[in-house]
Enzyme design. Structure first.
Site, PDB file in Angstrom:
ATOM      1  N   HIS A  37      33.494  34.440  36.823  1.00  0.00           N
ATOM      2  CA  HIS A  37      34.945  34.388  37.045  1.00  0.00           C
ATOM      3  C   HIS A  37      35.682  34.437  35.699  1.00  0.00           C
ATOM      4  O   HIS A  37      36.594  35.240  35.500  1.00  0.00           O
ATOM      5  CB  HIS A  37      35.268  33.094  37.801  1.00  0.00           C
ATOM      6  CG  HIS A  37      36.719  32.879  38.092  1.00  0.00           C
ATOM      7  ND1 HIS A  37      37.254  33.054  39.342  1.00  0.00           N
ATOM      8  CD2 HIS A  37      37.742  32.489  37.305  1.00  0.00           C
ATOM      9  CE1 HIS A  37      38.552  32.789  39.310  1.00  0.00           C
ATOM     10  NE2 HIS A  37      38.873  32.441  38.061  1.00  0.00           N
ATOM     11  N   GLU A  38      35.268  33.597  34.772  1.00  0.00           N
ATOM     12  CA  GLU A  38      35.985  33.497  33.488  1.00  0.00           C
ATOM     13  C   GLU A  38      35.828  34.762  32.653  1.00  0.00           C
ATOM     14  O   GLU A  38      36.753  35.179  31.972  1.00  0.00           O
ATOM     15  CB  GLU A  38      35.511  32.272  32.697  1.00  0.00           C
ATOM     16  CG  GLU A  38      35.689  30.940  33.403  1.00  0.00           C
ATOM     17  CD  GLU A  38      37.075  30.722  33.973  1.00  0.00           C
ATOM     18  OE1 GLU A  38      38.053  31.214  33.377  1.00  0.00           O
ATOM     19  OE2 GLU A  38      37.181  30.082  35.037  1.00  0.00           O
ATOM     20  N   GLU A  81      43.985  35.737  39.277  1.00  0.00           N
ATOM     21  CA  GLU A  81      43.015  34.866  39.950  1.00  0.00           C
ATOM     22  C   GLU A  81      42.335  35.522  41.145  1.00  0.00           C
ATOM     23  O   GLU A  81      41.151  35.303  41.373  1.00  0.00           O
ATOM     24  CB  GLU A  81      43.690  33.560  40.374  1.00  0.00           C
ATOM     25  CG  GLU A  81      44.235  32.752  39.194  1.00  0.00           C
ATOM     26  CD  GLU A  81      43.171  32.391  38.159  1.00  0.00           C
ATOM     27  OE1 GLU A  81      41.976  32.586  38.437  1.00  0.00           O
ATOM     28  OE2 GLU A  81      43.548  31.930  37.070  1.00  0.00           O
ATOM     29  N   ALA A  92      37.065  25.634  34.750  1.00  0.00           N
ATOM     30  CA  ALA A  92      36.930  26.325  33.473  1.00  0.00           C
ATOM     31  C   ALA A  92      38.242  27.026  33.156  1.00  0.00           C
ATOM     32  O   ALA A  92      39.100  27.183  34.030  1.00  0.00           O
ATOM     33  CB  ALA A  92      35.803  27.347  33.541  1.00  0.00           C
ATOM     34  N   MET A  93      38.394  27.456  31.892  1.00  0.00           N
ATOM     35  CA  MET A  93      39.618  28.144  31.488  1.00  0.00           C
ATOM     36  C   MET A  93      39.258  29.308  30.588  1.00  0.00           C
ATOM     37  O   MET A  93      38.510  29.162  29.622  1.00  0.00           O
ATOM     38  CB  MET A  93      40.529  27.135  30.772  1.00  0.00           C
ATOM     39  CG  MET A  93      41.793  27.741  30.193  1.00  0.00           C
ATOM     40  SD  MET A  93      42.872  28.449  31.473  1.00  0.00           S
ATOM     41  CE  MET A  93      43.599  29.807  30.561  1.00  0.00           C
ATOM     42  N   GLU A  94      39.863  30.473  30.907  1.00  0.00           N
ATOM     43  CA  GLU A  94      39.420  31.735  30.302  1.00  0.00           C
ATOM     44  C   GLU A  94      40.006  32.054  28.931  1.00  0.00           C
ATOM     45  O   GLU A  94      40.046  33.226  28.558  1.00  0.00           O
ATOM     46  CB  GLU A  94      39.787  32.874  31.258  1.00  0.00           C
ATOM     47  CG  GLU A  94      41.306  33.137  31.415  1.00  0.00           C
ATOM     48  CD  GLU A  94      41.952  32.420  32.588  1.00  0.00           C
ATOM     49  OE1 GLU A  94      41.398  31.406  33.030  1.00  0.00           O
ATOM     50  OE2 GLU A  94      43.019  32.861  33.055  1.00  0.00           O
ATOM     51  N   ASN A  95      40.457  31.065  28.149  1.00  0.00           N
ATOM     52  CA  ASN A  95      41.023  31.343  26.821  1.00  0.00           C
ATOM     53  C   ASN A  95      40.252  32.484  26.158  1.00  0.00           C
ATOM     54  O   ASN A  95      39.022  32.470  26.115  1.00  0.00           O
ATOM     55  CB  ASN A  95      40.903  30.115  25.920  1.00  0.00           C
ATOM     56  CG  ASN A  95      41.297  28.846  26.620  1.00  0.00           C
ATOM     57  OD1 ASN A  95      42.401  28.717  27.087  1.00  0.00           O
ATOM     58  ND2 ASN A  95      40.347  27.929  26.739  1.00  0.00           N
ATOM     59  N   GLU A 114      47.084  26.718  30.090  1.00  0.00           N
ATOM     60  CA  GLU A 114      47.580  27.354  31.308  1.00  0.00           C
ATOM     61  C   GLU A 114      47.983  26.291  32.335  1.00  0.00           C
ATOM     62  O   GLU A 114      47.220  25.350  32.533  1.00  0.00           O
ATOM     63  CB  GLU A 114      46.537  28.278  31.945  1.00  0.00           C
ATOM     64  CG  GLU A 114      47.169  29.157  33.008  1.00  0.00           C
ATOM     65  CD  GLU A 114      46.164  30.092  33.703  1.00  0.00           C
ATOM     66  OE1 GLU A 114      44.972  29.775  33.714  1.00  0.00           O
ATOM     67  OE2 GLU A 114      46.615  31.101  34.244  1.00  0.00           O
TER      68      GLU A 114
HETATM   69 ZN    ZN Z   1      40.672  31.988  37.099  1.00  0.00          ZN
END
Ligand code: ZN
Length: 1033
Positions: free
Chosen positions: A473-474, A496, A439-442, A304
């Site tokens: 959040h993720e 977001e 962090a990243m929500e993959n 992303e």
């Molecule tokens: Zn986010």
């Protein structure tokens, strides 16, 4: 995605099209000709969904056409256009030599001895010839052809200019966004990463369907070396095809001589190789040092927003959802992870092993695809039928328990709250040692920084709050973002803003002891501070370039997005309405893409109130900034009026914006409980409200759930100040904090004198609430830093005295033992840190003694987590202890502590060390480059540091944007940190000169506008308050 260091800044778009459009005013004839699409059948034919083009194309189109086959009519027009492109001199000479029948030249037979009459005639003839030449010069050539010129059709779409591919052939697409004529259905990816030489090879098989007849397929690829490509239509055989590439837009294309027809299916297969990325996006390599001191390497992904194309050719836009089947070939010593559970493992002939993952049972956007090749270990449990696992490097396996428990609890909560079950069989949370975002929500494989996922037994509840918030959040993204995705990055806030809102909402519900309320409140204050600048942008804003996509990851999308959702929820008459609305939204658009209005419509459908939610919320989402509500009173009549709250206010920038404001208020007869809250909607510029005449004071924006600032006018402020000086608990802590925030903002704007600010603070001298004290300290420290950077040492000393007089006893009352209450920890950490930064003697002594005990215990003793920052910062000022801290930084495995040590190290006032730490973090060997924004931010707090840091970013700009993309959150933070404390014209000029010279390398960033605006503001505030400050403080 979680941004983690949320000091986000938002910036205004520059009018990039202006220069390009103005070009055409010089030569309107060329434009008109080129605009006429029927004149040219530019290659290739337009697809029905490709009708909007920028005017910039037309001029170049004329030149580019020479490379295509044209029929006779086109040839004529093309030559006339070419003629018009030539210089005046060339053209006039060619007209003369051709002696065109339309230009009659007078034979000079009698001119040897001309009579006066002949002279007059000659002059007249010459004038006529000259006029005719000029007329002909301005007429297009097609007038002289058999068919004449085609009629101009102003309504026809402009034809694009097709750029050249890398091989010189014309690239068949001229837009940033891909054509809609082809839709990907599924991807089959086989990747073979080589972690010894940091390269990888890949095979991507993409199955597609044709949505509109077309002669081209255009998709994304960046830095991939495509060695072979084949194409297969329907049941036909695979044929080799040539892949064209246009690097500036990271696009590749295949052209066809025959049209692909609507409804047909086809398959493109690419064989390619590439280097693993050395930055933080794409398929990148990361490393860490294990407990035996060996360097271990791994590879992970961060796609992303625009980096999936760096790992495989793809339709890299959020609305092109498809299924994915992923295989990774690895050495037997590694393990792999991807979005889906592993289906099988097969040994390969070359000594490698192939892991194949199940095909995704959901359609997903490319930015959510992920894979990891590493040596991790994990812990697992099951939550509502889903296997939840937390992965980390082996030596940190013990630090995964809290994350596993929190993730399991949150998954259950969201499953029930959204009434939609998480659709995948497993959910992995992975701590990556070198990771830029929080962090990243993959989908199914959420990646984190180690700091935002791992906690050891001794971690404080403030550290737990960080980890739980990021996980919350993720996981919210698994619904908001993954299941229902914004159509384009202009509506990033739908992802977001929602995830940020749900993060606080869910934790208040299921982990109330983590007390996230204060955090959410101060986050809303900071979002307002950013949105009060003219350089801000609407929550839902236009996005046309990759830099603008990066810039959307800012506090407007995240924090303002969350704030307006809170305001909406708080203004709905029934408690469950908001929840019902979002469930309706998720169910209606499950698996699909949406725009902002889809959300408002879903909420309107379930709303019991007559008011149209869409109408109200569009004033908040489509306009930048927020309102200032001014209150005045005459007996029982309260007059409320609104105007944009703009720190750099002038009539030209204010405009006539109006918001639909759900105003809440309480008064002296009932002010604490939520039942006291009354509502009033302010839609027009000014409206009246009736209150009993006996009401002594009103406080608007109960608990600061609304996204607006209130000016109570002199009388109103005095009434509140008097009431608070008698008893500060007449208002909730949130309301007291809100008054402090609002009055500082009004002073910054120049609306109330700073004296009024101080009288409110004096009235609240017994304040002990966490939120109000923290807000007051933050605001006073901000002013103190500005004074310090202007070398106003006399005022700095007075400000120090003021803060210590005001908060001294509260500071002294803090214990230095372990504290259980999280709210008290927050208060203490803020008070103690301020005291130590101001060199308050007893604070320094206590910090030094605590650090000595820590050293003497060989670092086994535990310093309370909320005090660590103050202790390390004090220790770092001593020559020896700075070295001790550096050693500790390299050896400790507790990441939260590690970051506090790093901030301590960066707070040194020693110029040599400041330079060293800046260089070391850019270099990345001892200090990870992911920490550079944090280091610059910390270094800038000191006087010497802020000057060094400004030099540092100017000298190293190119290296910085190599690591962090232009416009990215990291770059936003770096610009804000280095410039936001300048307040002189000289610095303004320097900053402006540096950034404007960057051109393509960042001059158009919104953060640059914000930086300049902030310096102007600081300068104005200083100029109007410096003298008076001496008197007031
Ligand atoms: Zn986010």
């Amino acid at each position: 995605m979680d941004l983690f260091d949320s000091n986000a800044a938002e910036r205004a778009n520059l009018p990039r099209n202006m220069i390009e459009n103005s070009m055409f005013e010089e030569e309107p004839d060329v434009v008109d000709l080129a605009k006429d699409s029927s004149a040219f059948s530019a290659f290739p034919t337009l697809d029905p969904d490709e009708v909007a083009y920028e005017p910039r194309s037309s001029r170049l189109l004329v030149r580019g056409l020479g490379e295509n086959d044209m029929d006779d009519d086109e040839e004529d027009c093309e030559s006339s256009a070419r003629l018009l492109g030539m210089s005046f001199m060339n053209r006039s000479s060619s007209h003369r030599s051709n002696s065109s029948p339309y230009i009659r030249q007078s034979p000079p037979r009698t001119c040897s001895r001309p009579s006066a009459r002949t002279m007059v005639v000659c002059v007249l003839v010459l004038v006529i010839v000259a006029s005719l030449t000029m007329v002909l010069y301005f007429l297009p050539g097609c007038i002289f052809t058999r068919d004449g010129c085609p009629k101009a059709n102003k309504t026809a779409p402009l034809e694009p200019v097709y750029p050249n591919s890398t091989n010189g052939e014309l690239f068949p697409w001229a837009e940033l966004r891909l054509p809609r004529s082809i839709r990907p259905l599924s991807y089959e990816l086989t990747l073979t990463p080589n972690l010894d030489n940091m390269t990888f090879t890949g095979i991507a098989v993409i199955e597609m369907s044709v949505s509109h007849n077309t002669k081209r397929i255009v998709l994304h690829a960046a830095n991939l070396n495509i060695t072979k490509a084949t194409f297969k239509l329907g049941d036909g055989g695979a044929q080799d095809v040539t892949v064209l590439e246009y690097k500036p837009r990271q696009q590749i294309a295949v052209k066809f001589s025959e049209e692909l027809k609507t409804g047909q299916h086809c398959v493109l297969t690419f064989d390619y190789s590439a280097n693993l990325s050395h930055t933080y996006d794409g398929f990148y390599n990361s490393s860490y040092t294990d407990k035996d001191g060996n360097k271990r390497v791994l590879a992970a992904t961060q796609f992303e927003p625009l980096s999936a194309r760096k790992a495989f050719p793809c339709f890299d836009e959020p609305s092109f959802k498809a299924t994915f089947l992923i295989r990774i070939n690895r050495k037997p010593t590694y393990m792999t992870l991807s979005n889906m559970p592993q289906a099988k493992t097969t040994p390969l002939r070359n000594g490698l092993v192939q892991d194949e993952f199940e095909k995704t049972n959901v359609n997903m956007s490319t930015y959510l695809v992920a894979f990891v090749v590493a040596n991790f270990t994990s812990v697992s449990s099951t939550a509502s039928g889903t296997k939840v696992s937390v992965y980390a490097v082996p030596e940190k396996k013990e630090q995964t328990d809290f994350a596993l428990a929190a993730a399991s609890k949150l998954l259950q909560f969201y499953n029930e709250f959204f009434e939609i079950k998480y659709p995948l069989k497993k959910l992995d949370l992975v701590a990556i040692p070198d990771f830029l975002a929080g962090a990243m929500e993959n989908w199914g494989l959420v990646t984190f920084r180690e700091t935002t996922l791992l906690l050891d037994n001794s971690s404080s509840s403030l550290e737990k709050q960080v980890v739980a918030s990021v996980i919350a959040h993720e996981l919210a993204h698994q619904w908001f973002g993954n299941l229902v995705t914004m159509s384009w990055w202009n509506d990033l806030w739908l992802n977001e803003g929602f995830a940020t809102y749900m993060e606080y909402m869910s934790l208040q519900e299921i982990m109330p002891d983590l007390d996230t309320g204060n955090l959410f409140l101060s986050m809303r204050f900071r979002a307002m501070d950013k949105d009060a600048l003219n350089s801000s942008h609407p929550v839902s804003a236009e996005v046309n370039t990759p830099e603008q996509v990066e810039e959307m990851f800012d506090s407007v999308s995240y924090e303002k997005g969350a704030s307006i959702l809170l305001m909406l929820n708080a203004s709905l008459p029934k408690e469950q309405e908001f929840k019902k609305g979002i469930i309706q939204y998720l169910k209606t658009f499950s698996g699909l893409n949406t725009e902002t209005n889809d959300l408002w419509n879903s909420l309107t459908q379930v709303s019991s109130q007559s008011q149209n939610i869409s109408e109200m919320m569009s004033t908040w989402a489509s306009q930048k900034g927020f309102p200032l509500v001014t209150m005045s009173r005459k007996g029982d009549k309260v007059i409320l009026s609104q105007e944009p709250f703009l720190l750099t206010s002038d009539s030209t920038t204010k405009g006539s914006r109006l918001w639909n404001i759900p105003i809440t208020y309480v008064n002296d007869s009932c002010s604490l409980a939520s039942e006291c809250r009354q509502m009033f909607t302010l839609k027009s510029k000014t409206e009246n409200l009736k209150v009993p005449e006996s009401v002594q004071w009103l406080k608007l924006n109960y608990k600061n759930t609304g996204f607006y600032i209130v000016d109570y006018g002199n009388d109103g402020w005095n009434a509140l100040t008097d009431a608070l000086s008698n008893n500060s608990t007449i208002l909730t802590p949130e309301d007291r904090a809100s008054l402090i925030h609002n009055i500082f903002a009004l002073s910054r704007m120049g609306r109330v004198p700073f004296e009024q600010v101080l009288s409110l603070l004096n009235a609240m001298s017994n304040e002990t609430g966490t939120a109000p004290v923290k807000e007051a300290l933050l605001q006073l420290n901000r002013i103190n830093r500005l004074l310090d950077k202007r070398q106003e040492s006399g005022l700095v000393a007075r400000m120090k005295t003021y803060i210590l007089n005001h908060f001294g006893s509260l500071m002294k009352n803090q214990s230095w033992e372990e504290e259980q209450s999280l709210s008290k920890q927050e208060l203490r950490s803020s008070l103690v840190f301020t005291a130590c930064i101001l060199n308050e003697e007893s604070c320094i002594d206590k910090a030094k003694s605590l650090f000595k005990q820590y050293k003497d215990s060989n670092f086994t003793m535990k310093i309370p987590g909320d005090l660590q920052q103050a202790v390390f910062t004090v220790a770092a000022q001593s020559e020896d202890d700075w070295k001790t801290l550096l050693t500790l930084y390299t050896t400790t495995s507790n990441d939260a502590e590690k970051r506090k040590i790093l901030k301590g190290l960066a707070s040194t006032q020693d110029p040599r060390r400041i330079v060293w730490i800046l260089k070391a973090s850019l270099n990345g060997a001892i200090i990870q480059t992911q920490e550079l924004p944090l280091i610059i931010n910390t270094v800038c707090n000191g006087f010497i540091g802020h000057l060094f840091a400004w030099d540092f970013i100017q000298i190293n700009w190119d290296r910085l944007i190599e690591k962090f993309p232009v416009g990215s959150f990291a770059i936003q933070t770096i610009i804000k940190s280095t410039t936001s404390q300048f307040s002189t014209q000289a610095h303004f000029d320097q900053v402006q000169a540096f950034f404007s010279n960057l051109k393509q390398r960042g001059s158009q960033m919104r953060s640059v506008q914000e930086a300049l605006e902030t310096i102007r503001l600081n300068k104005r505030w200083m100029e109007s308050n410096l003298q008076a400050l001496g008197k007031w403080l």
